[in-house]
Design a protein around this motif. Structure first.
Motif, PDB file in Angstrom:
ATOM      1  N   SER A 104      -7.105   2.073  -1.863  1.00 15.41           N
ATOM      2  CA  SER A 104      -8.069   2.891  -2.602  1.00 15.41           C
ATOM      3  C   SER A 104      -9.491   2.564  -2.182  1.00 15.41           C
ATOM      4  O   SER A 104     -10.358   3.439  -2.132  1.00 15.41           O
ATOM      5  N   LYS A 105      -9.729   1.284  -1.881  1.00 17.13           N
ATOM      6  CA  LYS A 105     -11.046   0.822  -1.446  1.00 17.13           C
ATOM      7  C   LYS A 105     -10.868  -0.366  -0.510  1.00 17.13           C
ATOM      8  O   LYS A 105      -9.820  -1.019  -0.520  1.00 17.13           O
ATOM      9  N   VAL A 106     -11.898  -0.638   0.273  1.00 18.60           N
ATOM     10  CA  VAL A 106     -11.939  -1.861   1.074  1.00 18.60           C
ATOM     11  C   VAL A 106     -13.028  -2.764   0.510  1.00 18.60           C
ATOM     12  O   VAL A 106     -14.054  -2.293   0.011  1.00 18.60           O
ATOM     13  N   ILE A 107     -12.769  -4.071   0.583  1.00 15.26           N
ATOM     14  CA  ILE A 107     -13.698  -5.087   0.068  1.00 15.26           C
ATOM     15  C   ILE A 107     -14.254  -5.843   1.275  1.00 15.26           C
ATOM     16  O   ILE A 107     -13.491  -6.372   2.080  1.00 15.26           O
ATOM     17  N   VAL A 108     -15.571  -5.915   1.368  1.00 17.94           N
ATOM     18  CA  VAL A 108     -16.198  -6.544   2.529  1.00 17.94           C
ATOM     19  C   VAL A 108     -17.178  -7.615   2.091  1.00 17.94           C
ATOM     20  O   VAL A 108     -17.880  -7.467   1.099  1.00 17.94           O
ATOM     21  N   THR A 109     -17.185  -8.714   2.848  1.00  8.93           N
ATOM     22  CA  THR A 109     -18.168  -9.785   2.639  1.00  8.93           C
ATOM     23  C   THR A 109     -18.733 -10.245   3.971  1.00  8.93           C
ATOM     24  O   THR A 109     -19.806  -9.845   4.381  1.00  8.93           O
ATOM     25  N   SER A 110     -17.970 -11.094   4.643  1.00  7.59           N
ATOM     26  CA  SER A 110     -18.472 -11.823   5.812  1.00  7.59           C
ATOM     27  C   SER A 110     -19.052 -10.920   6.891  1.00  7.59           C
ATOM     28  O   SER A 110     -20.068 -11.262   7.510  1.00  7.59           O
ATOM     29  N   TRP A 111     -18.442  -9.771   7.114  1.00  3.15           N
ATOM     30  CA  TRP A 111     -18.925  -8.891   8.181  1.00  3.15           C
ATOM     31  C   TRP A 111     -20.355  -8.437   7.915  1.00  3.15           C
ATOM     32  O   TRP A 111     -21.105  -8.144   8.853  1.00  3.15           O
ATOM     33  N   LEU A 112     -20.768  -8.392   6.647  1.00  3.54           N
ATOM     34  CA  LEU A 112     -22.131  -7.989   6.309  1.00  3.54           C
ATOM     35  C   LEU A 112     -23.151  -9.104   6.528  1.00  3.54           C
ATOM     36  O   LEU A 112     -24.355  -8.868   6.437  1.00  3.54           O
ATOM     37  N   PHE A 113     -22.662 -10.313   6.812  1.00  2.00           N
ATOM     38  CA  PHE A 113     -23.538 -11.486   6.915  1.00  2.00           C
ATOM     39  C   PHE A 113     -23.339 -12.236   8.233  1.00  2.00           C
ATOM     40  O   PHE A 113     -22.951 -13.406   8.237  1.00  2.00           O
ATOM     41  N   PRO A 114     -23.614 -11.606   9.376  1.00  2.00           N
ATOM     42  CA  PRO A 114     -23.501 -12.362  10.629  1.00  2.00           C
ATOM     43  C   PRO A 114     -24.514 -13.519  10.621  1.00  2.00           C
ATOM     44  O   PRO A 114     -25.662 -13.345  10.195  1.00  2.00           O
ATOM     45  N   ASP A 115     -24.063 -14.665  11.026  1.00  2.00           N
ATOM     46  CA  ASP A 115     -24.905 -15.870  11.025  1.00  2.00           C
ATOM     47  C   ASP A 115     -25.510 -16.143   9.646  1.00  2.00           C
ATOM     48  O   ASP A 115     -26.623 -16.656   9.528  1.00  2.00           O
ATOM     49  N   ALA A 116     -24.773 -15.755   8.596  1.00  2.00           N
ATOM     50  CA  ALA A 116     -25.151 -16.000   7.199  1.00  2.00           C
ATOM     51  C   ALA A 116     -26.433 -15.262   6.787  1.00  2.00           C
ATOM     52  O   ALA A 116     -27.085 -15.633   5.825  1.00  2.00           O
ATOM     53  N   LEU A 127       0.826  -1.207   0.000  1.00  2.00           N
ATOM     54  CA  LEU A 127       0.000   0.000   0.000  1.00  2.00           C
ATOM     55  C   LEU A 127       0.862   1.259   0.000  1.00  2.00           C
ATOM     56  O   LEU A 127       0.525   2.240  -0.668  1.00  2.00           O
ATOM     57  N   ALA A 128       1.967   1.214   0.723  1.00  2.00           N
ATOM     58  CA  ALA A 128       2.863   2.375   0.762  1.00  2.00           C
ATOM     59  C   ALA A 128       3.557   2.574  -0.581  1.00  2.00           C
ATOM     60  O   ALA A 128       3.813   3.704  -0.995  1.00  2.00           O
ATOM     61  N   ASP A 174      -3.249   4.448  -2.918  1.00  2.00           N
ATOM     62  CA  ASP A 174      -4.519   4.679  -3.605  1.00  2.00           C
ATOM     63  C   ASP A 174      -4.630   3.886  -4.908  1.00  2.00           C
ATOM     64  O   ASP A 174      -5.437   4.222  -5.776  1.00  2.00           O
ATOM     65  N   GLY A 175      -3.828   2.812  -5.020  1.00  2.00           N
ATOM     66  CA  GLY A 175      -3.853   2.004  -6.234  1.00  2.00           C
ATOM     67  C   GLY A 175      -4.285   0.570  -6.009  1.00  2.00           C
ATOM     68  O   GLY A 175      -4.498  -0.164  -6.966  1.00  2.00           O
ATOM     69  N   ILE A 184      -7.872   2.372   4.664  1.00  2.21           N
ATOM     70  CA  ILE A 184      -7.905   3.533   3.767  1.00  2.21           C
ATOM     71  C   ILE A 184      -6.774   4.485   4.135  1.00  2.21           C
ATOM     72  O   ILE A 184      -6.056   4.989   3.269  1.00  2.21           O
ATOM     73  N   GLY A 185      -6.577   4.700   5.425  1.00  5.17           N
ATOM     74  CA  GLY A 185      -5.506   5.568   5.899  1.00  5.17           C
ATOM     75  C   GLY A 185      -4.117   5.062   5.544  1.00  5.17           C
ATOM     76  O   GLY A 185      -3.184   5.852   5.366  1.00  5.17           O
ATOM     77  N   ARG A 186      -3.978   3.760   5.433  1.00  5.48           N
ATOM     78  CA  ARG A 186      -2.686   3.171   5.057  1.00  5.48           C
ATOM     79  C   ARG A 186      -2.434   3.218   3.556  1.00  5.48           C
ATOM     80  O   ARG A 186      -1.374   2.818   3.094  1.00  5.48           O
TER      81      ARG A 186
END
Length: 194
Positions: free
Chosen positions: A29-41, A2-3, A7-8, A24-26
């Motif tokens: 450019s973007k973060v990719i999320v899956t599992s955290w959006l689906f607690p207990d599926a 990242l350094a 932003d690439g 983002i601070g490190r």
């Protein structure tokens, strides 16, 4: 990484509302999320809204990797072993698209096999998604780049994994992918100027 390329690069894996801004601070450019959006599926819309508010819609990619079932494509998590309560369709993608800038979709049934893409899924994503989609799964040749482009009228992008030489594959050379992308950019630029 990242350094070296601020932003690439996008970062995924273990992303939550508590650590997304740190990435983002490190320099991500973007973060990719899956599992955290689906607690207990089960999809948790409040979590999506919270994360989008924290990092901004333009910095958020929602990973909707899926497995094909009778009813369509069901979002899967935990290395694609756990099916969630979400079946992809136009309405659901349209709603989620208000809160992120991009979808990442692995076709888990063909991922890593290098035996061809899920053509029906690519076509469905092109028809249903109002925002950019990156598709992964099954790519086995440079021809798959053109196939995804044709099936989606350019609205779905392909990422090549297991077949790519830089990841240990032997079917596709990274340098050939770069050359293909440059040719496509030039064709698009020429079409705009015409």
């Amino acid at each position: 990484a990242l350094a070296a390329y601020p932003d690439g690069l996008q970062v995924g894996g273990g992303i939550t509302v508590d650590n997304a801004c740190e990435w983002i601070g490190r320099g991500a450019s973007k973060v990719i999320v899956t599992s955290w959006l689906f607690p207990d599926a089960r999809f948790d819309r409040a979590r999506l809204l919270q994360l989008a508010e924290r990092v901004g819609r333009d910095r958020l990619v929602v990973d909707l990797s899926c497995r094909r079932r009778d009813a369509g494509w069901v979002v899967a998590m935990n290395r694609w072993q756990t099916l969630t309560d979400v079946t992809l369709d136009r309405e659901w993608l349209a709603e989620i698209a208000h809160h992120c800038s991009e979808f990442l979709v692995h076709a888990a049934d063909v991922e890593g096999l290098c035996r061809g893409i899920d053509r029906k899924l690519v076509a469905a994503l092109a028809e249903w998604s109002p925002i950019p989609v990156t598709y992964a799964g099954g790519a086995s040749s440079l021809d798959d780049l053109a196939l995804v482009d044709r099936l989606s009228a350019g609205s779905v992008h392909l990422t090549i994994g297991s077949a790519l030489d830089i990841f240990g594959g032997s079917q596709v050379k990274f340098s050939d992918c770069i050359a293909w992308n440059r040719r496509e950019e030039e064709k698009n630029r020429a079409a705009l100027e015409a």
